[in-house]
Design a protein around this motif. Structure first.
Motif, PDB file in Angstrom:
ATOM      1  N   PRO A 298       0.828  -1.207   0.000  1.00 58.16           N
ATOM      2  CA  PRO A 298       0.000   0.000   0.000  1.00 58.16           C
ATOM      3  C   PRO A 298       0.862   1.256   0.000  1.00 58.16           C
ATOM      4  O   PRO A 298       1.997   1.248   0.494  1.00 58.16           O
ATOM      5  CB  PRO A 298      -0.803  -0.118   1.304  1.00 58.16           C
ATOM      6  CG  PRO A 298       0.015  -1.015   2.175  1.00 58.16           C
ATOM      7  CD  PRO A 298       0.731  -1.961   1.263  1.00 58.16           C
ATOM      8  N   ILE A 299       0.322   2.322  -0.573  1.00 55.96           N
ATOM      9  CA  ILE A 299       1.004   3.611  -0.568  1.00 55.96           C
ATOM     10  C   ILE A 299       0.033   4.677  -0.077  1.00 55.96           C
ATOM     11  O   ILE A 299      -1.190   4.508  -0.136  1.00 55.96           O
ATOM     12  CB  ILE A 299       1.545   4.005  -1.956  1.00 55.96           C
ATOM     13  CG1 ILE A 299       0.433   3.975  -3.011  1.00 55.96           C
ATOM     14  CG2 ILE A 299       2.690   3.087  -2.348  1.00 55.96           C
ATOM     15  CD1 ILE A 299       0.879   4.474  -4.380  1.00 55.96           C
ATOM     16  N   GLN A 300       0.594   5.786   0.388  1.00 56.79           N
ATOM     17  CA  GLN A 300      -0.230   6.856   0.931  1.00 56.79           C
ATOM     18  C   GLN A 300       0.448   8.192   0.689  1.00 56.79           C
ATOM     19  O   GLN A 300       1.676   8.323   0.849  1.00 56.79           O
ATOM     20  CB  GLN A 300      -0.435   6.649   2.446  1.00 56.79           C
ATOM     21  CG  GLN A 300      -1.467   7.565   3.052  1.00 56.79           C
ATOM     22  CD  GLN A 300      -1.828   7.131   4.462  1.00 56.79           C
ATOM     23  OE1 GLN A 300      -1.191   6.240   5.052  1.00 56.79           O
ATOM     24  NE2 GLN A 300      -2.853   7.740   5.036  1.00 56.79           N
ATOM     25  N   ALA A 301      -0.344   9.174   0.278  1.00 52.71           N
ATOM     26  CA  ALA A 301       0.178  10.534   0.134  1.00 52.71           C
ATOM     27  C   ALA A 301       0.576  11.058   1.512  1.00 52.71           C
ATOM     28  O   ALA A 301      -0.026  10.700   2.520  1.00 52.71           O
ATOM     29  CB  ALA A 301      -0.885  11.430  -0.499  1.00 52.71           C
TER      30      ALA A 301
ATOM     31  N   LEU B 115       3.441  10.327 -14.280  1.00 47.41           N
ATOM     32  CA  LEU B 115       4.248   9.735 -13.219  1.00 47.41           C
ATOM     33  C   LEU B 115       4.314  10.665 -12.008  1.00 47.41           C
ATOM     34  O   LEU B 115       4.505  10.214 -10.875  1.00 47.41           O
ATOM     35  CB  LEU B 115       5.658   9.438 -13.746  1.00 47.41           C
ATOM     36  CG  LEU B 115       6.585   8.636 -12.841  1.00 47.41           C
ATOM     37  CD1 LEU B 115       6.041   7.243 -12.575  1.00 47.41           C
ATOM     38  CD2 LEU B 115       7.982   8.556 -13.463  1.00 47.41           C
ATOM     39  N   LYS B 116       4.127  11.960 -12.234  1.00 46.74           N
ATOM     40  CA  LYS B 116       4.135  12.912 -11.117  1.00 46.74           C
ATOM     41  C   LYS B 116       3.029  12.584 -10.108  1.00 46.74           C
ATOM     42  O   LYS B 116       3.227  12.699  -8.903  1.00 46.74           O
ATOM     43  CB  LYS B 116       3.993  14.337 -11.649  1.00 46.74           C
ATOM     44  CG  LYS B 116       5.188  14.794 -12.499  1.00 46.74           C
ATOM     45  CD  LYS B 116       5.091  16.257 -12.882  1.00 46.74           C
ATOM     46  CE  LYS B 116       4.089  16.527 -13.968  1.00 46.74           C
ATOM     47  NZ  LYS B 116       4.468  15.912 -15.281  1.00 46.74           N
ATOM     48  N   PHE B 117       1.858  12.201 -10.604  1.00 43.83           N
ATOM     49  CA  PHE B 117       0.770  11.809  -9.693  1.00 43.83           C
ATOM     50  C   PHE B 117       1.191  10.611  -8.845  1.00 43.83           C
ATOM     51  O   PHE B 117       0.887  10.542  -7.655  1.00 43.83           O
ATOM     52  CB  PHE B 117      -0.481  11.423 -10.495  1.00 43.83           C
ATOM     53  CG  PHE B 117      -1.227  12.573 -11.109  1.00 43.83           C
ATOM     54  CD1 PHE B 117      -2.098  13.345 -10.357  1.00 43.83           C
ATOM     55  CD2 PHE B 117      -1.081  12.860 -12.459  1.00 43.83           C
ATOM     56  CE1 PHE B 117      -2.802  14.383 -10.933  1.00 43.83           C
ATOM     57  CE2 PHE B 117      -1.788  13.898 -13.048  1.00 43.83           C
ATOM     58  CZ  PHE B 117      -2.658  14.665 -12.281  1.00 43.83           C
ATOM     59  N   ALA B 118       1.873   9.650  -9.475  1.00 43.06           N
ATOM     60  CA  ALA B 118       2.304   8.456  -8.756  1.00 43.06           C
ATOM     61  C   ALA B 118       3.295   8.814  -7.651  1.00 43.06           C
ATOM     62  O   ALA B 118       3.224   8.272  -6.543  1.00 43.06           O
ATOM     63  CB  ALA B 118       2.922   7.454  -9.730  1.00 43.06           C
ATOM     64  N   TRP B 119       4.217   9.708  -7.951  1.00 42.88           N
ATOM     65  CA  TRP B 119       5.164  10.144  -6.933  1.00 42.88           C
ATOM     66  C   TRP B 119       4.445  10.755  -5.734  1.00 42.88           C
ATOM     67  O   TRP B 119       4.795  10.503  -4.585  1.00 42.88           O
ATOM     68  CB  TRP B 119       6.137  11.167  -7.528  1.00 42.88           C
ATOM     69  CG  TRP B 119       7.379  10.574  -8.094  1.00 42.88           C
ATOM     70  CD1 TRP B 119       7.490   9.396  -8.776  1.00 42.88           C
ATOM     71  CD2 TRP B 119       8.697  11.127  -8.026  1.00 42.88           C
ATOM     72  NE1 TRP B 119       8.792   9.194  -9.157  1.00 42.88           N
ATOM     73  CE2 TRP B 119       9.554  10.232  -8.712  1.00 42.88           C
ATOM     74  CE3 TRP B 119       9.224  12.290  -7.494  1.00 42.88           C
ATOM     75  CZ2 TRP B 119      10.915  10.473  -8.842  1.00 42.88           C
ATOM     76  CZ3 TRP B 119      10.588  12.537  -7.625  1.00 42.88           C
ATOM     77  CH2 TRP B 119      11.414  11.625  -8.288  1.00 42.88           C
ATOM     78  N   MET B 120       3.438  11.556  -6.010  1.00 44.71           N
ATOM     79  CA  MET B 120       2.696  12.171  -4.913  1.00 44.71           C
ATOM     80  C   MET B 120       1.906  11.128  -4.135  1.00 44.71           C
ATOM     81  O   MET B 120       1.841  11.172  -2.905  1.00 44.71           O
ATOM     82  CB  MET B 120       1.776  13.259  -5.459  1.00 44.71           C
ATOM     83  CG  MET B 120       2.536  14.434  -6.065  1.00 44.71           C
ATOM     84  SD  MET B 120       1.448  15.721  -6.689  1.00 44.71           S
ATOM     85  CE  MET B 120       0.732  16.316  -5.155  1.00 44.71           C
ATOM     86  N   ALA B 121       1.302  10.162  -4.836  1.00 44.98           N
ATOM     87  CA  ALA B 121       0.558   9.103  -4.164  1.00 44.98           C
ATOM     88  C   ALA B 121       1.471   8.268  -3.276  1.00 44.98           C
ATOM     89  O   ALA B 121       1.054   7.762  -2.235  1.00 44.98           O
ATOM     90  CB  ALA B 121      -0.129   8.210  -5.198  1.00 44.98           C
ATOM     91  N   GLU B 122       2.722   8.150  -3.687  1.00 47.74           N
ATOM     92  CA  GLU B 122       3.694   7.342  -2.946  1.00 47.74           C
ATOM     93  C   GLU B 122       4.330   8.117  -1.789  1.00 47.74           C
ATOM     94  O   GLU B 122       5.119   7.560  -1.018  1.00 47.74           O
ATOM     95  CB  GLU B 122       4.771   6.863  -3.916  1.00 47.74           C
ATOM     96  CG  GLU B 122       5.553   5.673  -3.461  1.00 47.74           C
ATOM     97  CD  GLU B 122       6.538   5.172  -4.513  1.00 47.74           C
ATOM     98  OE1 GLU B 122       7.311   4.266  -4.197  1.00 47.74           O
ATOM     99  OE2 GLU B 122       6.535   5.698  -5.650  1.00 47.74           O
ATOM    100  N   GLY B 123       3.983   9.401  -1.674  1.00 45.39           N
ATOM    101  CA  GLY B 123       4.528  10.206  -0.589  1.00 45.39           C
ATOM    102  C   GLY B 123       5.897  10.767  -0.861  1.00 45.39           C
ATOM    103  O   GLY B 123       6.625  11.145   0.062  1.00 45.39           O
ATOM    104  N   LYS B 124       6.269  10.891  -2.159  1.00 43.89           N
ATOM    105  CA  LYS B 124       7.571  11.443  -2.514  1.00 43.89           C
ATOM    106  C   LYS B 124       7.526  12.942  -2.771  1.00 43.89           C
ATOM    107  O   LYS B 124       8.581  13.574  -2.887  1.00 43.89           O
ATOM    108  CB  LYS B 124       8.108  10.751  -3.771  1.00 43.89           C
ATOM    109  CG  LYS B 124       8.498   9.291  -3.582  1.00 43.89           C
ATOM    110  CD  LYS B 124       9.040   8.730  -4.890  1.00 43.89           C
ATOM    111  CE  LYS B 124       9.543   7.312  -4.740  1.00 43.89           C
ATOM    112  NZ  LYS B 124      10.057   6.773  -6.028  1.00 43.89           N
TER     113      LYS B 124
ATOM    114  N   GLU C 220      -5.949  10.305  -5.333  1.00 41.39           N
ATOM    115  CA  GLU C 220      -7.061  10.456  -4.395  1.00 41.39           C
ATOM    116  C   GLU C 220      -7.295   9.180  -3.602  1.00 41.39           C
ATOM    117  O   GLU C 220      -7.667   9.226  -2.424  1.00 41.39           O
ATOM    118  CB  GLU C 220      -8.309  10.917  -5.129  1.00 41.39           C
ATOM    119  CG  GLU C 220      -8.156  12.343  -5.659  1.00 41.39           C
ATOM    120  CD  GLU C 220      -9.409  12.916  -6.294  1.00 41.39           C
ATOM    121  OE1 GLU C 220     -10.349  12.145  -6.581  1.00 41.39           O
ATOM    122  OE2 GLU C 220      -9.442  14.150  -6.511  1.00 41.39           O
ATOM    123  N   ALA C 221      -7.049   8.015  -4.215  1.00 44.00           N
ATOM    124  CA  ALA C 221      -7.129   6.758  -3.475  1.00 44.00           C
ATOM    125  C   ALA C 221      -6.079   6.703  -2.368  1.00 44.00           C
ATOM    126  O   ALA C 221      -6.282   6.062  -1.331  1.00 44.00           O
ATOM    127  CB  ALA C 221      -6.958   5.575  -4.420  1.00 44.00           C
ATOM    128  N   ALA C 222      -4.951   7.408  -2.591  1.00 44.03           N
ATOM    129  CA  ALA C 222      -3.859   7.436  -1.611  1.00 44.03           C
ATOM    130  C   ALA C 222      -4.023   8.553  -0.580  1.00 44.03           C
ATOM    131  O   ALA C 222      -3.159   8.720   0.286  1.00 44.03           O
ATOM    132  CB  ALA C 222      -2.525   7.602  -2.328  1.00 44.03           C
TER     133      ALA C 222
END
Length: 254
Positions: free
Chosen positions: A145-148, A189-198, A222-224
């Motif tokens: 799981p990942i979270q912003a 990919l920027k959205f993914a980085w944010m979802a991953e908390g980077k 938003e899921a994150a």
């Protein structure tokens, strides 16, 4: 099919499309130009064919809006529920030999993205999520799981576009914010980085970004626990005329 089933379908197709993209990259490819002068390759078309065929076979009742078909004049009538597909977001980065390109598949319901997948084949990563349920990343056959994240005390990590920058608008928006770091990169990919908390913030304030460029990323973010709003702070919605977005801002957890 449940949202879990539909996410599994989108994830499988995104992986298959990513494998096809990588095969084209290894074999070599020509770069063409569409009517709007944006680049397109055989990888874009091959990936879109894999995705749209798979979605229509499994969910014939759900219309599919896909970038390359739309560019060719194929515009289906959308309903309450439809798929949005960008088979290769970041074609410029793909053509330049960078690894910042992704396959984007999202399901829209009631004008909002409810689930999405971002596959980054050159990085061996797949991100997915269902809004209200949670988000994940899969790497090396392992899913977690990942979270912003909430903004760190030292300041925000800003993500800026590599090739579609509006420096004046971004600087004006960030004038009263504490920015500790800025990274420029391509694609959703920027959205993914944010979802991953980077990272914490991504302003894209120029109008005209297409809905398929943002839908899957918005769903995963938003899921994150993050959020995506227009320049006025309203939720970014889908199914607009011409499938064009206004300017928007993506945030991590608040």
């Amino acid at each position: 099919m449940t949202h879990t089933d539909l996410l599994a379908l989108a994830t499988r197709l995104a992986r298959e499309a990513g494998d096809a993209i990588e095969a084209v990259r290894r074999a070599g490819f020509a770069i063409e130009r569409k009517g709007d002068a944006s680049p397109v390759t055989a990888a874009d078309r091959l990936a879109e064919g894999i995705i749209t065929e798979g979605l229509r076979l499994a969910t014939p009742e759900i219309p599919v809006v896909a970038e390359e078909a739309f560019s060719a004049g194929e515009v289906p009538a959308v309903q309450e529920r439809f798929w949005l597909v960008d088979p290769l977001d970041g074609t410029k980065e793909f053509a330049a030999g960078l690894d910042e390109y992704v396959v984007c598949i999202a399901l829209i319901e009631g004008g909002r993205p409810v689930l999405g997948v971002l596959a980054a084949p050159a990085r061996g990563s797949v991100y997915g999520g269902i809004v209200g349920t949670g988000a994940w990343i899969e790497e090396g056959g392992q899913r977690r799981p990942i979270q912003a994240r909430r903004a760190p005390p030292e300041g925000l990590h800003l993500l800026d576009s590599r090739s579609h920058r509006d420096a004046a608008a971004t600087e004006a928006y960030c004038a009263n914010l504490s920015i500790a770091e800025t990274t420029r990169m391509g694609s959703a990919l920027k959205f993914a980085w944010m979802a991953e908390g980077k990272a914490d913030l991504m302003p894209r304030l120029s109008a005209g970004i297409m809905e398929w460029d943002t839908a899957a990323g918005q769903a995963v973010l938003e899921a994150a626990g993050g959020r995506v709003v227009d320049a006025e702070g309203r939720p970014l919605t889908y199914g607009k005329p011409g499938f064009r977005n206004p300017g928007f801002v993506a945030w991590g957890a608040m």
